[in-house]
Design a protein around this motif. Structure first.
Motif, PDB file in Angstrom:
ATOM      1  N   TRP A 263       0.829  -1.200   0.000  1.00 19.51           N
ATOM      2  CA  TRP A 263       0.000   0.000   0.000  1.00 19.51           C
ATOM      3  C   TRP A 263       0.869   1.258   0.000  1.00 19.51           C
ATOM      4  O   TRP A 263       1.939   1.292   0.618  1.00 19.51           O
ATOM      5  CB  TRP A 263      -0.897   0.030   1.227  1.00 19.51           C
ATOM      6  N   LEU A 264       0.364   2.302  -0.662  1.00 20.97           N
ATOM      7  CA  LEU A 264       0.928   3.637  -0.543  1.00 20.97           C
ATOM      8  C   LEU A 264       0.040   4.448   0.380  1.00 20.97           C
ATOM      9  O   LEU A 264      -1.188   4.402   0.282  1.00 20.97           O
ATOM     10  CB  LEU A 264       1.028   4.315  -1.908  1.00 20.97           C
ATOM     11  N   ARG A 265       0.673   5.176   1.289  1.00 21.43           N
ATOM     12  CA  ARG A 265      -0.043   6.059   2.204  1.00 21.43           C
ATOM     13  C   ARG A 265       0.028   7.483   1.670  1.00 21.43           C
ATOM     14  O   ARG A 265       1.101   7.945   1.280  1.00 21.43           O
ATOM     15  CB  ARG A 265       0.590   5.999   3.596  1.00 21.43           C
ATOM     16  N   ILE A 266      -1.102   8.183   1.655  1.00 18.55           N
ATOM     17  CA  ILE A 266      -1.179   9.522   1.080  1.00 18.55           C
ATOM     18  C   ILE A 266      -1.745  10.477   2.117  1.00 18.55           C
ATOM     19  O   ILE A 266      -2.802  10.220   2.708  1.00 18.55           O
ATOM     20  CB  ILE A 266      -2.069   9.535  -0.179  1.00 18.55           C
ATOM     21  N   LEU A 267      -1.031  11.567   2.347  1.00 13.99           N
ATOM     22  CA  LEU A 267      -1.482  12.619   3.253  1.00 13.99           C
ATOM     23  C   LEU A 267      -1.577  13.911   2.459  1.00 13.99           C
ATOM     24  O   LEU A 267      -0.601  14.343   1.840  1.00 13.99           O
ATOM     25  CB  LEU A 267      -0.502  12.777   4.414  1.00 13.99           C
ATOM     26  N   ALA A 268      -2.763  14.533   2.459  1.00 12.42           N
ATOM     27  CA  ALA A 268      -2.985  15.789   1.742  1.00 12.42           C
ATOM     28  C   ALA A 268      -3.235  16.908   2.743  1.00 12.42           C
ATOM     29  O   ALA A 268      -4.088  16.773   3.627  1.00 12.42           O
ATOM     30  CB  ALA A 268      -4.160  15.667   0.780  1.00 12.42           C
ATOM     31  N   THR A 269      -2.493  17.989   2.605  1.00 13.07           N
ATOM     32  CA  THR A 269      -2.610  19.139   3.509  1.00 13.07           C
ATOM     33  C   THR A 269      -2.613  20.422   2.691  1.00 13.07           C
ATOM     34  O   THR A 269      -2.458  20.395   1.466  1.00 13.07           O
ATOM     35  CB  THR A 269      -1.440  19.177   4.506  1.00 13.07           C
ATOM     36  N   CYS A 270      -2.769  21.551   3.361  1.00 13.58           N
ATOM     37  CA  CYS A 270      -2.669  22.834   2.669  1.00 13.58           C
ATOM     38  C   CYS A 270      -2.203  23.905   3.647  1.00 13.58           C
ATOM     39  O   CYS A 270      -2.260  23.736   4.871  1.00 13.58           O
ATOM     40  CB  CYS A 270      -3.982  23.235   2.016  1.00 13.58           C
ATOM     41  N   MET A 271      -1.760  25.011   3.087  1.00  5.21           N
ATOM     42  CA  MET A 271      -1.361  26.160   3.882  1.00  5.21           C
ATOM     43  C   MET A 271      -2.513  27.150   4.026  1.00  5.21           C
ATOM     44  O   MET A 271      -2.764  27.668   5.107  1.00  5.21           O
ATOM     45  CB  MET A 271      -0.158  26.854   3.234  1.00  5.21           C
ATOM     46  N   GLU A 272      -3.234  27.396   2.926  1.00  2.00           N
ATOM     47  CA  GLU A 272      -4.317  28.384   2.983  1.00  2.00           C
ATOM     48  C   GLU A 272      -5.341  28.113   1.882  1.00  2.00           C
ATOM     49  O   GLU A 272      -4.977  27.833   0.735  1.00  2.00           O
ATOM     50  CB  GLU A 272      -3.762  29.799   2.837  1.00  2.00           C
ATOM     51  N   ILE A 273      -6.594  28.222   2.246  1.00  2.00           N
ATOM     52  CA  ILE A 273      -7.700  28.180   1.298  1.00  2.00           C
ATOM     53  C   ILE A 273      -8.278  29.581   1.228  1.00  2.00           C
ATOM     54  O   ILE A 273      -8.872  30.066   2.186  1.00  2.00           O
ATOM     55  CB  ILE A 273      -8.782  27.166   1.735  1.00  2.00           C
ATOM     56  N   GLY A 274      -8.060  30.237   0.101  1.00  2.00           N
ATOM     57  CA  GLY A 274      -8.579  31.583  -0.058  1.00  2.00           C
ATOM     58  C   GLY A 274      -9.980  31.571  -0.645  1.00  2.00           C
ATOM     59  O   GLY A 274     -10.648  30.534  -0.702  1.00  2.00           O
ATOM     60  N   HIS A 275     -10.423  32.722  -1.094  1.00  2.00           N
ATOM     61  CA  HIS A 275     -11.737  32.808  -1.731  1.00  2.00           C
ATOM     62  C   HIS A 275     -11.660  32.418  -3.206  1.00  2.00           C
ATOM     63  O   HIS A 275     -12.670  32.023  -3.798  1.00  2.00           O
ATOM     64  CB  HIS A 275     -12.303  34.225  -1.587  1.00  2.00           C
ATOM     65  N   ASP A 276     -10.476  32.542  -3.789  1.00  2.00           N
ATOM     66  CA  ASP A 276     -10.295  32.230  -5.198  1.00  2.00           C
ATOM     67  C   ASP A 276      -9.333  31.068  -5.422  1.00  2.00           C
ATOM     68  O   ASP A 276      -9.565  30.221  -6.283  1.00  2.00           O
ATOM     69  CB  ASP A 276      -9.770  33.449  -5.953  1.00  2.00           C
ATOM     70  N   TRP A 277      -8.242  31.030  -4.645  1.00  2.00           N
ATOM     71  CA  TRP A 277      -7.172  30.074  -4.862  1.00  2.00           C
ATOM     72  C   TRP A 277      -6.908  29.268  -3.600  1.00  2.00           C
ATOM     73  O   TRP A 277      -7.104  29.747  -2.480  1.00  2.00           O
ATOM     74  CB  TRP A 277      -5.874  30.792  -5.247  1.00  2.00           C
ATOM     75  N   PHE A 278      -6.427  28.039  -3.789  1.00  2.00           N
ATOM     76  CA  PHE A 278      -5.918  27.271  -2.655  1.00  2.00           C
ATOM     77  C   PHE A 278      -4.724  26.444  -3.099  1.00  2.00           C
ATOM     78  O   PHE A 278      -4.559  26.141  -4.281  1.00  2.00           O
ATOM     79  CB  PHE A 278      -6.999  26.368  -2.043  1.00  2.00           C
ATOM     80  N   ASP A 279      -3.871  26.122  -2.123  1.00  2.00           N
ATOM     81  CA  ASP A 279      -2.758  25.227  -2.374  1.00  2.00           C
ATOM     82  C   ASP A 279      -3.079  23.866  -1.771  1.00  2.00           C
ATOM     83  O   ASP A 279      -3.898  23.749  -0.858  1.00  2.00           O
ATOM     84  CB  ASP A 279      -1.465  25.781  -1.760  1.00  2.00           C
TER      85      ASP A 279
END
Length: 279
Positions: free
Chosen positions: A237-253
């Motif tokens: 199995w591959l383990r996947i972790l998804a995170t972000c720094m900021e969710i804006g009103h238009d853009w997100f990472d």
């Protein structure tokens, strides 16, 4: 045409550096082709056109711009080698459909991380690592985590279940009640074969959008994605972790960390995408 990942990555060389391929309806998110599958297809074409016949040469870094979202069906992948070096080669790749470029990628080809043998027989560990996944996620999904398939809450959106076993921890995809940043967790492996570098790269774009944390669950088109193949994955199995720094009103990472069954970091990916509209 079957749904297996190995079939999805198949290429037919139409002329030097130009390949024919097809991604069918199983490799889609909603009605559109999955971005990670297109990224992996670009990586495979670059490897085939570059030094892919050399032992150990893989797409170690990719930077992809997504120009529009193609439909399932035949595609054409055009490559151009920009550099052939002793350790690193560079290829430009364009994935097109109907004469229109959907993805433009720059791919660096080289040898991923090596793990010299040590006394344990498993290979030496990195000189330094801040990998959070090993302590957070078990090497295999718990028995109560269901695969995406018929009857699963994500089955109407994510259609990859025929080609690979994907098991998200649904509790990590719920809207955040206290404003904490999301940490979406999931496990994945291809059907019938061990995970390879292309599958690991695809997993760098596998998670549902982190915007689920703010109850924005619609289409979140990726604009740009950069991925690093740090090591060739071990079987399992591959383990996947998804995170972000900021969710804006238009853009997100959105950041993905992909770890194999031995706890080794195999892929890192970061993308910039558009925030889905409010429902």
């Amino acid at each position: 045409m079957n749904a297996l990942f190995t079939t999805a990555m198949a290429l037919r060389e139409a002329e030097p550096g130009v390949f024919e391929a097809e991604l069918n309806e199983h490799w889609t998110i909603g009605p559109k082709v999955h971005g990670g599958a297109m990224l992996a297809l670009c990586a495979n074409a670059a490897r085939a056109a570059g030094d892919g016949q050399a032992l150990g040469v893989e797409p170690v870094a990719l930077s992809a711009n997504f120009l529009w979202a193609p439909d399932p069906g035949p595609m054409r992948v055009v490559t151009s080698i920009r550099k052939r070096g002793r350790r690193i080669s560079v290829a430009d790749v364009e994935l097109t459909q109907g004469g229109r470029t959907a993805v433009h990628a720059v791919v660096n080809l080289g040898e991923p991380e090596h793990f010299p043998p040590d006394d344990s027989g498993e290979g030496a560990r990195p000189l330094l690592s801040a990998n959070p996944v090993v302590d957070l996620m078990a090497p295999e999904p718990p028995d109560d985590i269901e695969p995406i398939g018929p009857g699963h809450p994500l089955s109407g959106l994510v259609h990859l279940g025929e080609g690979c076993d994907v098991r998200p921890l649904l509790s990590t995809m719920q809207p955040s009640a206290d404003g904490r940043p999301p940490m979406i967790q999931m496990w994945a492996r291809p059907r019938g074969v061990a995970p390879d570098p292309l599958f690991a790269l695809m997993c760098g774009d596998l998670s549902a959008p982190v915007t689920f944390a703010v109850d924005r669950t619609g289409w979140a088109p990726t604009v740009q994605l950069t991925a690093y193949l740090r090591a060739v994955p071990a079987d399992g199995w591959l383990r996947i972790l998804a995170t972000c720094m900021e969710i804006g009103h238009d853009w997100f990472d959105e950041d993905h960390i992909v770890v194999d069954s031995l706890g080794r970091l195999v892929v890192q990916a970061r993308q910039l995408a558009l925030v889905p509209a409010a429902r």
